[in-house]
Every structure is written in C-alpha cells, then in structure tokens.
Design an enzyme around this catalytic site. Structure first.
Site, PDB file in Angstrom:
ATOM      1  N   ASP A 357       0.856  -1.185   0.000  1.00 44.42           N
ATOM      2  CA  ASP A 357       0.000   0.000   0.000  1.00 44.42           C
ATOM      3  C   ASP A 357       0.899   1.246   0.000  1.00 44.42           C
ATOM      4  O   ASP A 357       1.940   1.275   0.674  1.00 44.42           O
ATOM      5  CB  ASP A 357      -0.892  -0.014   1.250  1.00 44.42           C
ATOM      6  CG  ASP A 357      -1.894   1.117   1.259  1.00 44.42           C
ATOM      7  OD1 ASP A 357      -3.040   0.872   0.847  1.00 44.42           O
ATOM      8  OD2 ASP A 357      -1.526   2.243   1.676  1.00 44.42           O
ATOM      9  N   ILE A 358       0.532   2.278  -0.776  1.00 49.31           N
ATOM     10  CA  ILE A 358       1.306   3.520  -0.801  1.00 49.31           C
ATOM     11  C   ILE A 358       1.040   4.295   0.483  1.00 49.31           C
ATOM     12  O   ILE A 358      -0.117   4.517   0.853  1.00 49.31           O
ATOM     13  CB  ILE A 358       0.926   4.367  -2.029  1.00 49.31           C
ATOM     14  CG1 ILE A 358       1.252   3.609  -3.330  1.00 49.31           C
ATOM     15  CG2 ILE A 358       1.668   5.695  -2.004  1.00 49.31           C
ATOM     16  CD1 ILE A 358       0.872   4.360  -4.590  1.00 49.31           C
ATOM     17  N   GLU A 400      -5.028   2.563  -3.780  1.00 48.43           N
ATOM     18  CA  GLU A 400      -3.571   2.605  -3.830  1.00 48.43           C
ATOM     19  C   GLU A 400      -2.956   1.308  -3.318  1.00 48.43           C
ATOM     20  O   GLU A 400      -1.769   1.246  -2.986  1.00 48.43           O
ATOM     21  CB  GLU A 400      -3.041   3.780  -2.991  1.00 48.43           C
ATOM     22  CG  GLU A 400      -3.242   3.660  -1.481  1.00 48.43           C
ATOM     23  CD  GLU A 400      -4.600   4.180  -1.024  1.00 48.43           C
ATOM     24  OE1 GLU A 400      -4.750   4.488   0.165  1.00 48.43           O
ATOM     25  OE2 GLU A 400      -5.509   4.288  -1.872  1.00 48.43           O
TER      26      GLU A 400
END
Length: 497
Positions: A357-358, A400
């Site tokens: 995950d960003i 994301e």
C-alpha cells in the site's frame, strides 16, 4: 513526330504478314471472301500502341501488300497507286477510329476496363463495330470504282459490304483483346500453364473440320474448361486458334462448315466464330468476376474475423486489466491465485503473496492533485512489473493497494522480494516534466500458504494483517505474517492507512 524504328518495323511486318496470310490461307475456296481480316486487328493494335506514327506504317504496309497482289492485273501502276493510297488511308482511318474509341472507353471504365462482363456490349460496339461500320462502305465503294467487284443492285452492294465488315470485325474481335491481356501481363501464365490444353483444342477442331464435323461440339466443353481454368486470357487465345483453324478449313474445303455457295460457307463460319467469341468472352468474364468476388469475400471475412479477434482480445484485456495502471485487476488476480493455490497443494510447492500500500497516498492527491496521484500509481506499477519474475502476478487490489502472487516461493524469499520492492520505490521518485521529484514510500505485508488455510480469504487475511502491522509500526517497512504480534490484532484495533 519521331519515328521509333523497331516498333514501326515490327508493325509493318506484322501487318503485311497478317494480310498475306488472310488472303492466301483464309479465303473461302476460290472466291475472294476473307474469313478473318487479321490486318484490321493488327492495325488497330499498332495504333493503340504507337499512336500517330502507326497510321503512316499502316498506309505503307497496305500499299506494299496490295501492290504485290495486284501487280499482275491489267491496270497500270500509275492508275493503281492512287487507289491503293486511298484504300490505305481508309485502313489507317479505321485504325484511328479504333484507337479513339479504345482510349475513350478505357477512360470511361478506368481500372476495371475489360474486366466486367457488363462492359462487353459497349466494347464490342464502340471499339470493334463502329470503326468497321464507318470505313467499310468507303472501301467497298473504292473497290467498285476500281472494277474489283461487281454489284448490279443495292442488295448485292449491301451484301458485299456486310461480308467485308464481318471479316474486319472478326479480325479486331479476335486480336485486339490480346493487347489488353499483354498489357496486364496475363498472357505469360496462360502460355506457360495452358499450352497443352490449347494444343489439344487445336487438334480437336482440326479433326472436326476435316474428318467429322460432329466432333466440333466437343470444343465447347474444352473452351468452358479454359474459361474456368485460365479465365479471360485463356479464352482469347483459344478463340484466336479456333478462328484461324476455321478460316483454314474454309480455304481448304474442310467439311465442317461447307455450304452450297462460297457466301453460305462464309456466313456459316462467321456465325460459329462470332457465337463462340461472344459466348465465351462473356462467360469467362463472369467466371473472373465470381472468382474476384469470392476472393474479396474471403478477404473481407478474414479481415472481419481478425477484427473480431482483436475486439475479443481487447474485451478480454478490459475484463482482466486495470484501466489506469494496465496491470491485472483484482478479479483476474484472484482467479490466478486460486489456480496457483490448487497447484501448490497438489504438488506440495511453496506459495507466498505480498500485499502493499502507498503510504500517505491522500497527501499526494491533496498536495499535487489527482492527476499526479494517478501517475504515482502508474509509476509504482511499472517499477514492480519490471522487477518481478515472469511467473509472478502483480495486480491492483484497489485504490492505492496492490498485491503480488509469488509461486514456488517460501516466506523468507518472499520477504526478500518485498524488501527489494520497498527499496526500489523509495529510491525512485516520480519525475514529471520540470516539477520537483515526488518521493513516496510503501508498506508491505507478506505471508505464505499454510496447510491451515481453508480458503483464499485466509491467505489474504494474514497478508492484510501483516500490512496493517507495517502501517502501525511507522510505514515504509516490510512485515511478514510470522512476525505479527497478537498485540496488534486486538478486537478493538482498526486499520488506519
């Protein structure tokens, strides 16, 4: 006007040879009835090829051949020569008219000239018939004035004109189409492949003319096969051979078409030649059109099939690919992962997955805009795809968040892969035009397939828990499910990413 010596000499020799053969070997018995005046076809072909210089050559050739034929007559040369000039001029006029209507008709039909059956009536009428019909009466009047023919009334004069017109028409009809075939380079394949068939046709017609005329009916299926096998060019060659053999048969008294009078024999031959020519030229072009339509239809079907395959491929890509990042979507990844789990259990192989995950993706959107946020997702997808194995499956899980399937990979190895990807993203900021580099990091959760996993959700659940721990531990780090502490997984805890 600049004379081209070689083509002009070739035309002169061809014209004189054709005229000599027509008179010496193509007349009906002892009467002066030429079945096929080949010189008219040669003259028109020469006019089409050479233009204005051909008319001078035709005039010279006409004077020379006729002077040689009439030199034994009682007329003096100084009275014969002006008449030969006039008759030669009429022959040149016929060639000029043929050239004029040929070019006019060719411009009208364009690239499809002489390729459609519907064009034939206009071609026969304008190119073959009109030049002959306009010039033959002038030639007959000249002969009458020279005393070469005797006509006691208008009906006899009309019959002589009609016979002469048929002879000229036959010469143009049988020879002129070969010029178009030669221009389109269609004659060479027929001569290479169809020569035995043409020789067989000639032998058959020869036997029919001199042995049993009933065998002539067999020439029809042979011509039909030529029309199917070699199309219009083969038919043109076959018609010329049959026409010349019929003229020879009439000259030597073959039994095929002999009538009670020379005129009746001439008309019998002309009826057969014209019927055969009109029928098989028309039939051959219909066959050619059908073959072309079939080829066009097959090409269209192939093109549409290819377009359908491309459309299906595109639809398949839309169904399995994330539109923004062009990597696999969540549904396709789940399908592939389910198959990989079954395979891993069957062959007792390792399997791991990574959920990433960003970090602080919302800040990227807020500070730089959603367009750059989308570019960040693409940037991450490109880097990950370039540094994974071909057997690995990288996909966008949603928003994301991304997921990686690592077949035949133990947890420790998967941990190293995750750390490699984390460092890769950290060291490679997003570069857009002249803007400052946009740095961002990712958090990753890693887990491996366990014998306790009943469903794919069990595997995904552990990876998600490991990712949650990575986020809760300060982000920009890799956590695997083996190191997840239960203190992070209290019932009251929630995922804040």
């Amino acid at each position: 006007m600049r004379i081209k010596p070689k083509p002009a000499l070739l035309l002169l020799c061809s014209y004189m040879l054709a005229a000599w053969l027509s008179i010496r070997l193509g007349t009906i018995q002892s009467a002066y009835l030429v079945v096929i005046w080949l010189a008219s076809g040669i003259a028109m072909m020469g006019a089409i090829q050479l233009g204005r210089q051909a008319y001078t050559v035709i005039l010279i050739g006409h004077v020379l051949i006729n002077f040689a034929l009439y030199r034994q007559s009682q007329q003096q040369w100084f009275t014969l020569f002006p008449a030969l000039l006039v008759s030669g001029g009429i022959d040149a006029l016929q060639a000029w008219l043929g050239n004029y209507y040929y070019r006019r008709t060719r411009r009208y039909f364009g690239a499809e000239f002489w390729q459609k059956a519907a064009q034939l009536p206009r071609i026969w009428y304008q190119i073959c018939a009109i030049p002959v019909l306009l010039t033959t009466p002038l030639l007959v009047l000249l002969w009458y004035g020279m005393g070469l023919i005797q006509a006691h009334n208008w009906s006899e004069w009309a019959m002589i004109t009609f016979i002469q017109a048929l002879s000229n028409f036959a010469g143009v009809l049988l020879l002129l189409p070969l010029l178009e075939d030669w221009r389109q380079q269609r004659l060479q394949p027929v001569l290479r492949q169809g020569l035995p068939l043409l020789v067989g046709l000639s032998l058959l017609v020869g036997v029919a003319l001199f042995v049993d005329r009933h065998l002539m009916i067999l020439s029809l299926p042979v011509m039909l096969y030529i029309a199917i096998r070699h199309q219009i060019s083969g038919v043109h060659l076959g018609l010329l051979l049959v026409g010349l053999l019929c003229a020879l048969g009439g000259h030597f008294g073959g039994s095929g078409f002999i009538g009670d009078t020379p005129t009746e024999t001439f008309l019998n031959l002309q009826l057969f030649i014209f019927s055969l020519a009109f029928t098989f030229q028309f039939h051959a072009l219909i066959q050619q059109e059908k073959a072309q339509q079939t080829a066009n239809l097959e090409a269209e079907v192939a093109a549409r099939t290819n377009a359908l395959m491309q459309a299906n491929k595109h639809l398949s890509e839309l169904a399995t690919t994330d539109e923004l990042t062009q990597v696999y979507n969540r549904r396709e990844w789940q399908r592939r992962c389910a198959e990989a789990v079954v395979r891993a259990r069957r062959y007792k192989q390792a399997l791991s997955i990574i959920l990433l995950d960003i970090d602080h993706f919302k800040k990227i959107n807020d500070q730089h805009g959603h367009l750059l946020g989308d570019l960040a997702l693409k940037h991450l997808s490109r880097l990950c795809s370039q540094h994974l194995r071909a057997i690995d499956t990288f996909a966008r899980w949603g928003g994301e968040e991304f997921v990686i399937l690592l077949p035949d990979t133990e947890l420790e190895q998967a941990n190293l892969v995750a750390e490699k990807i984390r460092g890769l993203i950290e060291r490679n900021p997003l570069l857009v035009d002249q803007r400052p580099p946009i740095h961002f990091t990712i958090s990753l959760g890693v887990t491996a397939l366990s014998v306790m996993d009943l469903t794919l959700d069990d595997l995904l659940g552990r990876a998600d828990e490991a990712l949650y721990v990575a986020k809760a531990s300060g982000r920009n780090r890799v956590i695997n499910s083996a190191s997840v502490s239960t203190s992070y997984l209290s019932p009251g805890s929630s995922h804040h990413r």
